[in-house]
Design a protein around this motif. Sequence first.
Motif, short mmCIF file in Angstrom:
data_model
loop_
_atom_site.label_atom_id
_atom_site.label_comp_id
_atom_site.label_asym_id
_atom_site.label_seq_id
_atom_site.Cartn_x
_atom_site.Cartn_y
_atom_site.Cartn_z
N ALA A 77 0.86 -1.18 0.00
CA ALA A 77 0.00 0.00 0.00
C ALA A 77 0.89 1.23 0.00
CB ALA A 77 -0.91 0.01 1.22
N LEU A 78 0.54 2.22 -0.81
CA LEU A 78 1.33 3.44 -0.93
C LEU A 78 0.50 4.64 -0.52
CD1 LEU A 78 2.92 2.89 -4.47
CD2 LEU A 78 3.81 2.16 -2.25
N GLN A 79 1.19 5.63 0.04
CA GLN A 79 0.54 6.89 0.38
C GLN A 79 1.28 8.03 -0.29
OE1 GLN A 79 0.21 7.83 4.56
NE2 GLN A 79 -1.26 9.45 4.22
N PHE A 80 0.51 8.89 -0.97
CA PHE A 80 1.09 10.03 -1.68
C PHE A 80 0.52 11.33 -1.12
CE2 PHE A 80 1.01 6.49 -4.68
CZ PHE A 80 2.29 6.50 -5.21
N MET A 81 1.27 12.41 -1.31
CA MET A 81 0.82 13.73 -0.92
C MET A 81 0.92 14.66 -2.13
SD MET A 81 -0.34 15.20 1.89
CE MET A 81 0.42 14.33 3.27
N THR A 82 -0.15 15.42 -2.38
CA THR A 82 -0.14 16.37 -3.51
C THR A 82 0.37 17.72 -3.03
OG1 THR A 82 -2.42 17.05 -3.06
CG2 THR A 82 -2.11 15.17 -4.54
N PRO A 83 0.69 18.63 -3.96
CA PRO A 83 1.20 19.94 -3.56
C PRO A 83 0.25 20.72 -2.65
CG PRO A 83 1.67 19.55 -5.86
CD PRO A 83 0.79 18.43 -5.42
N ASP A 84 -1.06 20.45 -2.74
CA ASP A 84 -2.02 21.15 -1.87
C ASP A 84 -2.29 20.38 -0.58
OD1 ASP A 84 -3.43 19.06 -2.91
OD2 ASP A 84 -5.11 20.26 -3.68
N ALA A 86 -3.15 17.27 -0.06
CA ALA A 86 -4.18 16.23 -0.07
C ALA A 86 -3.50 14.86 -0.07
CB ALA A 86 -5.08 16.37 -1.29
N SER A 87 -4.07 13.93 0.69
CA SER A 87 -3.50 12.58 0.79
C SER A 87 -4.20 11.64 -0.19
CB SER A 87 -3.65 12.06 2.21
OG SER A 87 -3.19 10.75 2.32
N THR A 88 -3.42 10.78 -0.83
CA THR A 88 -3.94 9.82 -1.79
C THR A 88 -3.30 8.46 -1.52
OG1 THR A 88 -4.30 11.47 -3.52
CG2 THR A 88 -4.09 9.20 -4.23
N GLU A 89 -4.12 7.40 -1.56
CA GLU A 89 -3.60 6.06 -1.34
C GLU A 89 -3.77 5.21 -2.60
OE1 GLU A 89 -3.85 4.65 3.13
OE2 GLU A 89 -5.86 5.17 2.38
N PRO A 109 -5.49 2.84 -7.63
CA PRO A 109 -5.69 4.01 -6.76
C PRO A 109 -6.96 3.84 -5.94
CG PRO A 109 -5.41 4.63 -9.09
CD PRO A 109 -5.69 3.17 -9.04
N LEU A 110 -6.90 4.23 -4.68
CA LEU A 110 -8.09 4.20 -3.83
C LEU A 110 -8.84 5.52 -3.88
CD1 LEU A 110 -6.74 2.20 -0.77
CD2 LEU A 110 -7.75 1.38 -2.91
N THR A 183 -14.47 4.41 8.82
CA THR A 183 -14.69 5.73 8.23
C THR A 183 -13.63 5.95 7.16
OG1 THR A 183 -15.61 6.57 10.31
CG2 THR A 183 -14.87 8.19 8.70
N LEU A 184 -14.08 6.18 5.94
CA LEU A 184 -13.17 6.28 4.81
C LEU A 184 -13.46 7.53 4.00
CD1 LEU A 184 -13.53 2.57 3.61
CD2 LEU A 184 -11.62 3.50 4.91
N ARG A 185 -12.47 7.97 3.25
CA ARG A 185 -12.71 9.09 2.32
C ARG A 185 -13.63 8.61 1.21
NH1 ARG A 185 -7.50 11.71 0.02
NH2 ARG A 185 -9.10 13.03 -0.95
N ALA A 186 -14.65 9.39 0.93
CA ALA A 186 -15.64 9.03 -0.08
C ALA A 186 -15.13 9.40 -1.47
CB ALA A 186 -16.97 9.72 0.21
N GLU A 187 -14.10 8.72 -1.88
CA GLU A 187 -13.46 8.96 -3.18
C GLU A 187 -13.14 7.63 -3.83
OE1 GLU A 187 -13.13 11.82 -4.56
OE2 GLU A 187 -13.35 13.24 -2.90
N GLY A 188 -13.03 7.63 -5.16
CA GLY A 188 -12.59 6.45 -5.89
C GLY A 188 -13.39 5.21 -5.55
N ALA A 189 -12.67 4.14 -5.19
CA ALA A 189 -13.31 2.85 -4.92
C ALA A 189 -14.20 2.88 -3.69
CB ALA A 189 -12.24 1.78 -4.75
N PHE A 190 -14.07 3.93 -2.86
CA PHE A 190 -14.84 3.99 -1.62
C PHE A 190 -15.98 5.01 -1.67
CE2 PHE A 190 -10.63 2.48 -0.01
CZ PHE A 190 -11.06 1.21 0.32
N ALA A 191 -16.19 5.66 -2.80
CA ALA A 191 -17.30 6.61 -2.92
C ALA A 191 -18.62 5.83 -2.98
CB ALA A 191 -17.14 7.47 -4.16
N PRO A 192 -19.57 6.10 -2.08
CA PRO A 192 -20.81 5.32 -2.04
C PRO A 192 -21.75 5.64 -3.19
CG PRO A 192 -20.93 7.11 -0.47
CD PRO A 192 -19.52 7.13 -1.03
N VAL A 193 -22.69 4.73 -3.40
CA VAL A 193 -23.71 4.90 -4.42
C VAL A 193 -25.05 5.18 -3.74
CG1 VAL A 193 -25.00 3.74 -6.28
CG2 VAL A 193 -22.51 3.43 -6.07
#
Length: 329
Positions: A77-84, A86-89, A109-110, A183-193
Amino acid sequence: MQAIPVYPATDFRVSSGANLGDPVADMDELILDDNYMLEPGATRRRLTLATLGDGTFRIDASSELGRPGAIVHLDCALQFMTPDAASTEALVLVETDDDGLIAATYLLPLTALEAKTDYRLVGMERDSARRKFAQIACVSFTRGTRITLATGAQVPIEDLKIGDRVLTRDAGAQEIRWIGHSTLRAEGAFAPVVIRAGTLNNADDLVVSPDHRLFVYQRSDMIGAGRPELLVKARHLVNGDTVYVLKGGYVDYFQILFDRHYIIYAEGIAAESLLVDPRTRPALPEELLEKIGPSLAGHDRGGGHGIDVQETLLDRPDAIDLLRRASMH
């Protein structure tokens, strides 16, 4: 089978840093603080995997990527940080050849990746990768979802307790063995329907994880599935109107586990409970598996609740209306 949307490693390269120009790789080759960037025009492609009993995966013949039959390992599992800030996994999957050597690498990407954005690698680990991958496959209800108990009462999922007796479609009242919460970020594969009230005869909005399957009994086969009992993934119903993806912020997900895989009632419509199989099992706490693991034997065989509806059968503007009418007439 699990079809996951991934990028080939060559679509995500080091834009500045020690490994300049190199694609994302297995953890042993990565260096912290390298900046990565998504290649212009890169799109996710489908990697279709069959989960094996030992927790590894085999590429299915229907996959867009990879060699059919090849073994795939979940590397890290990888964790990235953007210039603003924001965290991305993301997760790294590695395909191996017949000699066990790396043949290809894929990035899952998650959260969504954006072009022309630097992603600085700030963390990497192997221990959490399998749990994060399992969380994607765990079917989950969101906070506030009302579950029908054996008494007929509808109780918000966050108020349920272990031992509560829930009404199931095929086996009457069944006791809850475990309730998971994350509790997860509601983005990508974890954004609910979101399935809006009335769309499938649901009493109120039903908000679930993307791969959560809803049960539909067709009184007449209006979509050509060939069977009356259907299991339909929420994400295959998205039409941007009555069914849509809710992105942004955080989402509270809850999972309900029974001794078997059952169809229960959420907001008045039938939906599946958590299915424990080789892919989802790592999402369960070790102490729970030690306590009730033997009772889950055969859990992954499910209960014969119907066939999974292929996405192609639902790729039509009137799919929702057809399913609703098929269940009523």
